[in-house]
Design a protein around this motif. Sequence first.
Motif, PDB file in Angstrom:
ATOM      1  N   ALA A  42      42.505  40.618  42.254  1.00 37.81           N
ATOM      2  CA  ALA A  42      41.369  41.529  42.063  1.00 37.81           C
ATOM      3  C   ALA A  42      41.038  42.249  43.371  1.00 37.81           C
ATOM      4  O   ALA A  42      40.762  43.452  43.367  1.00 37.81           O
ATOM      5  N   THR A  93      43.050  39.277  34.768  1.00 37.24           N
ATOM      6  CA  THR A  93      42.411  39.749  36.002  1.00 37.24           C
ATOM      7  C   THR A  93      42.500  41.265  36.114  1.00 37.24           C
ATOM      8  O   THR A  93      41.501  41.942  36.394  1.00 37.24           O
ATOM      9  N   THR A  97      39.261  43.664  35.803  1.00 38.70           N
ATOM     10  CA  THR A  97      38.960  44.397  37.029  1.00 38.70           C
ATOM     11  C   THR A  97      39.015  45.906  36.779  1.00 38.70           C
ATOM     12  O   THR A  97      38.194  46.664  37.293  1.00 38.70           O
ATOM     13  N   ILE A 128      36.869  36.043  37.614  1.00 39.26           N
ATOM     14  CA  ILE A 128      37.209  37.459  37.794  1.00 39.26           C
ATOM     15  C   ILE A 128      35.952  38.280  38.067  1.00 39.26           C
ATOM     16  O   ILE A 128      35.918  39.108  38.984  1.00 39.26           O
ATOM     17  N   ASN A 132      35.039  40.234  41.687  1.00 37.99           N
ATOM     18  CA  ASN A 132      34.739  41.660  41.629  1.00 37.99           C
ATOM     19  C   ASN A 132      33.352  41.943  42.206  1.00 37.99           C
ATOM     20  O   ASN A 132      33.152  42.951  42.886  1.00 37.99           O
TER      21      ASN A 132
END
Length: 150
Positions: A42, A93, A97, A128, A132
């Motif tokens: 990510a 992911t 993302t 995830i 982020n």
Amino acid sequence: MQKRFNFKEVAPSALKAMVGLEMYLSKASISKTAKDLIKIRASQINGCAYCINTHTQDAIKNGETNQRIFLLNAWREAEDIFTEEEKVVLAITEEITLIHQHGLSDETYSTALQFFSETQLADIITAIITINLWNRVVLSTHLLIGQSLA
């Protein structure tokens, strides 16, 4: 690029909530390897040098190999380097993302259910979302490698 402000001083309650997510993830049902791969991939997508640097070092300390880290950006082409479970984690992911493209696809979700329970999927999604969040804070405040968020 110069650091803009001290996030901890300006928004201590927000930072505390973010650390709370990390505390949850420290006890989550997914492996350290999966968490490390999520954080690095990510961060690569988001272009967060601070997080890439931090999380590749953490992954190496957790036993990850240099080869796998070097090939992470090309995981689809690195045929036998990543397990099928890891490939699913990486696909999730990328899709979350890059949520503006199409989000988590039904195909990827269905494949994930072959390897993970719903609880594990919730933990993968949480991991995830959390990285982020950190990427966006670091990039928005211009935090540089070697500086502290606090």
